[in-house]
Design an enzyme around this catalytic site. Sequence first.
Site, PDB file in Angstrom:
ATOM      1  N   ARG A 218      -1.044 -81.853  12.202  1.00 55.63           N
ATOM      2  CA  ARG A 218      -1.369 -80.449  11.973  1.00 55.63           C
ATOM      3  C   ARG A 218      -2.794 -80.215  11.487  1.00 55.63           C
ATOM      4  O   ARG A 218      -3.513 -79.365  12.011  1.00 55.63           O
ATOM      5  CB  ARG A 218      -0.413 -79.838  10.939  1.00 55.63           C
ATOM      6  CG  ARG A 218       0.930 -79.470  11.492  1.00 55.63           C
ATOM      7  CD  ARG A 218       2.004 -79.677  10.448  1.00 55.63           C
ATOM      8  NE  ARG A 218       2.205 -81.105  10.240  1.00 55.63           N
ATOM      9  CZ  ARG A 218       3.027 -81.859  10.973  1.00 55.63           C
ATOM     10  NH1 ARG A 218       3.752 -81.306  11.911  1.00 55.63           N
ATOM     11  NH2 ARG A 218       3.146 -83.166  10.759  1.00 55.63           N
ATOM     12  N   THR A 219      -3.192 -80.966  10.473  1.00 55.73           N
ATOM     13  CA  THR A 219      -4.507 -80.715   9.889  1.00 55.73           C
ATOM     14  C   THR A 219      -5.589 -81.011  10.926  1.00 55.73           C
ATOM     15  O   THR A 219      -6.540 -80.240  11.091  1.00 55.73           O
ATOM     16  CB  THR A 219      -4.705 -81.584   8.624  1.00 55.73           C
ATOM     17  OG1 THR A 219      -3.575 -81.396   7.780  1.00 55.73           O
ATOM     18  CG2 THR A 219      -5.959 -81.196   7.878  1.00 55.73           C
TER      19      THR A 219
ATOM     20  N   LYS B  40     -15.447-102.839  10.093  1.00 51.31           N
ATOM     21  CA  LYS B  40     -16.311-104.008   9.831  1.00 51.31           C
ATOM     22  C   LYS B  40     -16.733-104.068   8.369  1.00 51.31           C
ATOM     23  O   LYS B  40     -17.558-104.880   7.986  1.00 51.31           O
ATOM     24  CB  LYS B  40     -17.565-103.921  10.706  1.00 51.31           C
ATOM     25  CG  LYS B  40     -17.298-103.862  12.195  1.00 51.31           C
ATOM     26  CD  LYS B  40     -18.618-103.718  12.946  1.00 51.31           C
ATOM     27  CE  LYS B  40     -18.402-103.449  14.418  1.00 51.31           C
ATOM     28  NZ  LYS B  40     -19.654-103.041  15.087  1.00 51.31           N
TER      29      LYS B  40
ATOM     30  N   ARG C  12     -10.783 -86.696   6.009  1.00 52.23           N
ATOM     31  CA  ARG C  12      -9.490 -87.119   5.436  1.00 52.23           C
ATOM     32  C   ARG C  12      -9.578 -88.610   5.147  1.00 52.23           C
ATOM     33  O   ARG C  12      -9.974 -89.393   6.014  1.00 52.23           O
ATOM     34  CB  ARG C  12      -8.345 -86.854   6.404  1.00 52.23           C
ATOM     35  CG  ARG C  12      -7.059 -87.533   5.952  1.00 52.23           C
ATOM     36  CD  ARG C  12      -5.863 -87.101   6.739  1.00 52.23           C
ATOM     37  NE  ARG C  12      -5.463 -85.761   6.357  1.00 52.23           N
ATOM     38  CZ  ARG C  12      -4.241 -85.264   6.551  1.00 52.23           C
ATOM     39  NH1 ARG C  12      -3.313 -85.991   7.134  1.00 52.23           N
ATOM     40  NH2 ARG C  12      -3.947 -84.041   6.188  1.00 52.23           N
TER      41      ARG C  12
ATOM     42  N   HIS D  19      -5.463 -81.563  -1.423  1.00 50.14           N
ATOM     43  CA  HIS D  19      -5.450 -81.128  -0.020  1.00 50.14           C
ATOM     44  C   HIS D  19      -5.730 -79.620  -0.061  1.00 50.14           C
ATOM     45  O   HIS D  19      -4.832 -78.799   0.181  1.00 50.14           O
ATOM     46  CB  HIS D  19      -4.091 -81.443   0.599  1.00 50.14           C
ATOM     47  CG  HIS D  19      -4.063 -81.414   2.101  1.00 50.14           C
ATOM     48  ND1 HIS D  19      -5.058 -80.830   2.868  1.00 50.14           N
ATOM     49  CD2 HIS D  19      -3.143 -81.905   2.977  1.00 50.14           C
ATOM     50  CE1 HIS D  19      -4.731 -80.953   4.148  1.00 50.14           C
ATOM     51  NE2 HIS D  19      -3.581 -81.609   4.240  1.00 50.14           N
TER      52      HIS D  19
HETATM   53  C1  NCD Z   1       0.431 -83.597   4.289  1.00 47.36           C
HETATM   54  C2  NCD Z   1      -0.657 -84.572   3.897  1.00 47.36           C
HETATM   55  O1  NCD Z   1      -1.282 -85.207   4.738  1.00 47.36           O
HETATM   56  O2  NCD Z   1      -0.885 -84.646   2.703  1.00 47.36           O
HETATM   57  N1  NCD Z   1       0.443 -83.249   5.635  1.00 47.36           N
HETATM   58  C3  NCD Z   1      -0.362 -82.223   6.076  1.00 47.36           C
HETATM   59  O3  NCD Z   1      -1.545 -82.292   5.989  1.00 47.36           O
HETATM   60  N2  NCD Z   1       0.245 -81.135   6.571  1.00 47.36           N
HETATM   61  C4  NCD Z   1       1.756 -83.944   3.779  1.00 47.36           C
HETATM   62  C5  NCD Z   1       2.308 -85.309   4.010  1.00 47.36           C
HETATM   63  O4  NCD Z   1       1.730 -86.151   4.674  1.00 47.36           O
HETATM   64  O5  NCD Z   1       3.412 -85.530   3.503  1.00 47.36           O
END
Ligand code: NCD
Length: 322
Positions: free
Chosen positions: A63-64, A93, A116, A144
């Site tokens: 999703r993100t 590496k 991320r 997040h």
């Molecule tokens: C979450 C995350 O990556 O923290 N997912 C997201 O971004 N929608 C939640 C998760 O991974 O449980």
Amino acid sequence: MQPITTSFFGQSLISIGQFNSIAPVLDLFSTADKMRTVIEKREIFEPLRGKAVAILFYQPSTRTFTSFHAAATRLGAYVIDIQEMGQYSSAAKGESLEDTMQTIEQTVAADLIILRHPEDYSSQIAADTVSLPIVNAGSGKAEHPTQALLDLYTIYQKFGRIDNLHVAMVGDLKYGRTIKSLAKLLALSGSNNRLTFVAPKELAAPDELLKDLGSNVKITCKEELNGTLAEADVVYMTRVQREWFEKEGKLDRYEQLKNQFILTRHLAGLMPADSIIMHPLPRVGEIMQEVDDDPRAYYFKQMRSGLYVRMALLARILCQEI
Ligand code: NCD
């Protein structure tokens, strides 16, 4: 960390802690409303033409990643994305995060980096290293922030308010990062908000989070879900985060804890008619599929908010005026 001003222009979004008040967030929501119209009417709106956005993910995402990608592309940016940084970048590496950030700034001539990464301080490190804005798309177990923004936007759309709400956060409150960012945002949103943290003792909300939230919000910590359901406006479910148990060599504990809270159709039926069920997703069994038809199930609608809010955020950071 720089406090965020209403303009957002040229600023990084690392943590919800950067907001001193809820005003910039509400302002961002009004831009998100405009983005909703752009998408719904299939308008061409490309204020990011000529800008380059790099999306660098060191952890899996559906999703993100897709919503940031769609947001930047729809706004007309040039997008470079690497979804498996750990495998396909020089990180494999042994290159440091700092060197990789410098590289992307140079090779892509990027205007903004969306990151991320499994380390809690990764986005801050990136922002300290390069001179372009960093947007945190998930940092370790810590934060997040864009998920919290889209969650609050969803709540705002549903209830028409962000104060006087009772939100139950359920599941893995120790390793999960989404609940930490959302709890901080709800604490900032209104002094009459209530949070009920529901988790097994081992996965309880960390003391550091409780300290951060301070007295801005009424907090109850519980190990049982049932009593809370009838009282909550929002039940925010989360998965038990297998990867962190694995990293700590505790997979046997994961197996014991993973099915502690499962929202069934029967349990969802205990919730008030006007309440909603949210989840950042992915779910791995904690909401039964049979709940999906319930009008209170909001976890799929919630995802669309991600597109609008992320479009708004990118446009506000990269354009002086939109
Ligand atoms: C979450 C995350 O990556 O923290 N997912 C997201 O971004 N929608 C939640 C998760 O991974 O449980």
